[in-house]
Scaffold this motif. Sequence first.
Motif, PDB file in Angstrom:
ATOM      1  N   LEU A 102       0.850  -1.180   0.000  1.00 37.41           N
ATOM      2  CA  LEU A 102       0.000   0.000   0.000  1.00 37.41           C
ATOM      3  C   LEU A 102       0.891   1.237   0.000  1.00 37.41           C
ATOM      4  N   VAL A 103       0.924   1.961  -1.110  1.00 39.09           N
ATOM      5  CA  VAL A 103       1.831   3.098  -1.246  1.00 39.09           C
ATOM      6  C   VAL A 103       1.104   4.257  -1.909  1.00 39.09           C
ATOM      7  N   THR A 104       1.381   5.460  -1.440  1.00 38.05           N
ATOM      8  CA  THR A 104       0.875   6.677  -2.088  1.00 38.05           C
ATOM      9  C   THR A 104       2.055   7.584  -2.373  1.00 38.05           C
ATOM     10  N   LEU A 105       1.912   8.404  -3.401  1.00 40.04           N
ATOM     11  CA  LEU A 105       2.966   9.339  -3.800  1.00 40.04           C
ATOM     12  C   LEU A 105       2.349  10.712  -3.998  1.00 40.04           C
ATOM     13  N   ASP A 106       2.932  11.710  -3.331  1.00 40.77           N
ATOM     14  CA  ASP A 106       2.512  13.100  -3.501  1.00 40.77           C
ATOM     15  C   ASP A 106       3.706  13.921  -3.958  1.00 40.77           C
ATOM     16  N   ILE A 107       3.491  14.754  -4.975  1.00 40.84           N
ATOM     17  CA  ILE A 107       4.560  15.581  -5.542  1.00 40.84           C
ATOM     18  C   ILE A 107       4.154  17.042  -5.426  1.00 40.84           C
ATOM     19  N   LEU A 108       4.922  17.806  -4.661  1.00 44.44           N
ATOM     20  CA  LEU A 108       4.601  19.213  -4.424  1.00 44.44           C
ATOM     21  C   LEU A 108       5.388  20.098  -5.386  1.00 44.44           C
ATOM     22  N   PRO A 109       4.763  21.138  -5.930  1.00 43.64           N
ATOM     23  CA  PRO A 109       5.466  22.039  -6.855  1.00 43.64           C
ATOM     24  C   PRO A 109       6.143  23.201  -6.120  1.00 43.64           C
ATOM     25  N   GLY A 110       7.167  23.762  -6.763  1.00 48.36           N
ATOM     26  CA  GLY A 110       7.720  25.041  -6.337  1.00 48.36           C
ATOM     27  C   GLY A 110       8.524  25.057  -5.066  1.00 48.36           C
ATOM     28  N   LEU A 111       8.893  23.895  -4.507  1.00 44.64           N
ATOM     29  CA  LEU A 111       9.637  23.843  -3.251  1.00 44.64           C
ATOM     30  C   LEU A 111      10.979  23.141  -3.463  1.00 44.64           C
ATOM     31  N   PRO A 112      12.025  23.553  -2.740  1.00 52.44           N
ATOM     32  CA  PRO A 112      13.341  22.919  -2.884  1.00 52.44           C
ATOM     33  C   PRO A 112      13.526  21.761  -1.921  1.00 52.44           C
ATOM     34  N   HIS A 113      14.518  20.937  -2.195  1.00 55.09           N
ATOM     35  CA  HIS A 113      14.912  19.867  -1.287  1.00 55.09           C
ATOM     36  C   HIS A 113      15.222  20.475   0.083  1.00 55.09           C
ATOM     37  N   GLY A 114      14.716  19.828   1.123  1.00 56.01           N
ATOM     38  CA  GLY A 114      14.934  20.346   2.472  1.00 56.01           C
ATOM     39  C   GLY A 114      13.998  21.473   2.861  1.00 56.01           C
ATOM     40  N   PHE A 115      12.863  21.605   2.165  1.00 57.13           N
ATOM     41  CA  PHE A 115      11.963  22.723   2.427  1.00 57.13           C
ATOM     42  C   PHE A 115      11.416  22.719   3.850  1.00 57.13           C
ATOM     43  N   LEU A 116      11.362  21.540   4.508  1.00 53.36           N
ATOM     44  CA  LEU A 116      10.807  21.486   5.859  1.00 53.36           C
ATOM     45  C   LEU A 116      11.571  22.385   6.815  1.00 53.36           C
ATOM     46  N   ASN A 117      12.877  22.524   6.609  1.00 55.89           N
ATOM     47  CA  ASN A 117      13.662  23.403   7.462  1.00 55.89           C
ATOM     48  C   ASN A 117      13.375  24.872   7.210  1.00 55.89           C
ATOM     49  N   LEU A 118      12.693  25.174   6.097  1.00 52.31           N
ATOM     50  CA  LEU A 118      12.354  26.564   5.765  1.00 52.31           C
ATOM     51  C   LEU A 118      10.933  26.920   6.172  1.00 52.31           C
ATOM     52  N   SER A 119      10.217  25.980   6.792  1.00 50.92           N
ATOM     53  CA  SER A 119       8.798  26.215   7.083  1.00 50.92           C
ATOM     54  C   SER A 119       8.530  27.427   7.977  1.00 50.92           C
ATOM     55  N   PRO A 120       9.420  27.813   8.918  1.00 51.31           N
ATOM     56  CA  PRO A 120       9.131  29.021   9.694  1.00 51.31           C
ATOM     57  C   PRO A 120       9.263  30.308   8.887  1.00 51.31           C
ATOM     58  N   MET A 121       9.930  30.236   7.720  1.00 53.56           N
ATOM     59  CA  MET A 121      10.223  31.448   6.956  1.00 53.56           C
ATOM     60  C   MET A 121       9.395  31.588   5.692  1.00 53.56           C
ATOM     61  N   SER A 122       8.713  30.530   5.281  1.00 50.65           N
ATOM     62  CA  SER A 122       8.004  30.550   4.003  1.00 50.65           C
ATOM     63  C   SER A 122       6.594  30.007   4.165  1.00 50.65           C
ATOM     64  N   LYS A 123       5.626  30.732   3.633  1.00 53.75           N
ATOM     65  CA  LYS A 123       4.231  30.297   3.690  1.00 53.75           C
ATOM     66  C   LYS A 123       4.049  28.989   2.931  1.00 53.75           C
ATOM     67  N   GLU A 124       4.635  28.893   1.735  1.00 48.68           N
ATOM     68  CA  GLU A 124       4.489  27.669   0.943  1.00 48.68           C
ATOM     69  C   GLU A 124       5.182  26.481   1.606  1.00 48.68           C
ATOM     70  N   ALA A 125       6.356  26.720   2.197  1.00 51.43           N
ATOM     71  CA  ALA A 125       7.039  25.634   2.901  1.00 51.43           C
ATOM     72  C   ALA A 125       6.235  25.189   4.111  1.00 51.43           C
ATOM     73  N   SER A 126       5.626  26.144   4.798  1.00 49.43           N
ATOM     74  CA  SER A 126       4.779  25.803   5.947  1.00 49.43           C
ATOM     75  C   SER A 126       3.562  24.996   5.506  1.00 49.43           C
TER      76      SER A 126
END
Length: 727
Positions: free
Chosen positions: A687-711
């Motif tokens: 059972l596997v699902t795949l989600d692909i997000l646009p417009g974000l760079p590798h490691g975006f989770l570390n940018l979540s406090p600074m970016s609305k899209e990363a958040s």
Amino acid sequence: MSFNDDFDKPFENCEPLQWGALRELCNANAEYFMSHQDENAVRIRAALLAILDHLKRLLPLYKEINRIASMFDFNAETPGNGYRSFLVLVDKCIIHSRAICHQIYCQKDSIFFRKSSHAREIEACLQLIASLCTCLEHLKTLYSWSEETNDGKPSLFINHEHNLHEILHEIDSINQYCFYGRCLGFQFHDNLKPILKTILVCMVTFSEAFYANGTLLARCTNSVKYMLDPETRARRFVDVSRRADISFCQAFWFLNETDIVRKLPSITSPSLVINQIISIPPEELMLPALDGTTVSIPIPNSHIGKKPIHVRLLSSKRRLGMVGSGGVGGELLGLSNELIIHCHGGGFVAQTSLSHETYLISWATSLGIPILSIDYSLAPEAPFPRALEEVLYAYAWALNHASTLLGSTIQKIFLVGDSAGANLNLGVTLKCIQMNIRKPDGIFMAYSPVLVDFVLSPSRLLCLTDPLLPMGFLIRCLKAYAASSDNKKSLREKETDVAECMKSDTESFAEVSESDLIALALSPNGDETNDGHKLASLPSDTTLNSVSLTEADGTEHPVEQGKSQEYINRFLELYRNSGTNAAAYIGSDTVSVVDNNISGNGKSWSLFGWSLRGRHKQSRELDIETVKSPLEEFTFTVPKDPFISPYLAPDNLLSQLPPVKILTLELDPCLDDSVMFARKLQLLGVLVTLDILPGLPHGFLNLSPMSKEASEGSDICVKKIKELLAL
């Protein structure tokens, strides 16, 4: 209608509206500047005409890649792979170039029109288009080498039977400067562009301090140029990404554990009730096997010997039996039925759970269940299989002590990780299946590599354009973690010890034995007669570790296109050789430790904690005279080990994986890894699902406090984890 609307549909015989709009603007501007004979006007017109030439070359390539891209998708509902990613890059490039041409068209008659500035902008667009043309030509080669897999679709991975050295040599000729100069971040969300610019300025400025090239005045002057001059910044970034050793990558990535960055989670997210480090001693550990026998979990011992393993417990709720809950007021809840075990990213060489608090705090709050984040040992000091051994041991320890120390009954246990951490989680799950012990109930993985080897794929070419994961950094992480033992010995002889440069005396660290922790859990209010056992006397939101936990342990294949291509080549040569004084960077190949405490006059001058004094015989120096090609970099062998590369695991193991949710990014160099792994698991009935997000760079989770899209991307991760919890 938005500018992007016409890119949402593939085209056959017609081109998107943006292409036509760019052609019209180029023609109109070229006609306007025909009568102007000054140098900048001539440059603008020449660049515009060259763009028109390259659009003619680009269009058939775009159509051909567009025709084949859908063949590689996970499914029709989830379009995405490296071929599509480069189409997105072209789309974004056309939009960006059209915007620059529109500015020129609207401002050309203004008295404030600066021809020199606009000449540089339009030349940067030309370089971008030319480089993308070359990239699409390489994609055609990769497609011609693709082979059919068991699911009936062509593979995104190109095996070693083909002449990878030839294409590597051609890739090295691609102009990378254009991706890091004036067009930096053109492919990402708009509000990420200033953040990426800031990160690159910090990186190249930090490199001036890390590598003592030139005098203090020269390095400070260059640092100012990096903020003001995009071309200078791009040159230095490419130099650093190609030539900096792994110690630089480690040192720079550890900067997100500085005091300023660490305060971001507390500003953007509520503080947690529990946020504490636990030290797991290297003691004998037994687990029940699924067949009723018992299994001994190996104590991690490779490379650096036996040592404690550090884990961070995070919880937004105070629960019965949870370490640290005795020193906190408020309601005491019962045990949670779930537990999340998290492994952080960092290319196997850098960062800790502290680096990832930026999103883990919000995850713990949103999910309301305990999160245990593992601080595994890092390469190159502790290469494979050390990290895997430690994560497996910590997982087994959590199974044994969840109810007495972690506040959970572990009716369900989930592994969550990003990048390198998710790779380790997959390896641990395969180990659990192999050892016949309890496996996790679900896995969530974000932008993770699953084939840790130099195997070409379309998305991996995105490293040529990525500001956070350039190809040079990726190569060095791969070499540090997974190269064979003979390669490792040579590598370790060349690497410097950066641990001394990362030390912090601002925090304390507590190592607590298993018996002490159990006693603490049973008497959380600190009733022991021995005050040394009162971990609960510390505030529950206190971070009980140093900046580095490891340290606390003591441990364009160019295509000739007439005059327009000659113009490209001349401009590229000027780009490489103009600007920053090269003398500021010239140095030897010798790398040695910098003494950060003593300067020539007895005073310490520092930036980001690194000495800024002038050159001396013991300083690190970045060699920019010796140009290394990818062929020189890939002179090492990676074992074909399924615990390094889970994609290579036998089908009988992979088919037993629990439900897997994969989140990846449209522009991530690891995108093809996720697509191919999801396709393989689906074929095996997992059972596997795949989600692909646009417009974000590798490691975006570390940018979540600074970016609305990363958040928002981080919130999607939480949503996917909740879906796992509900299964």
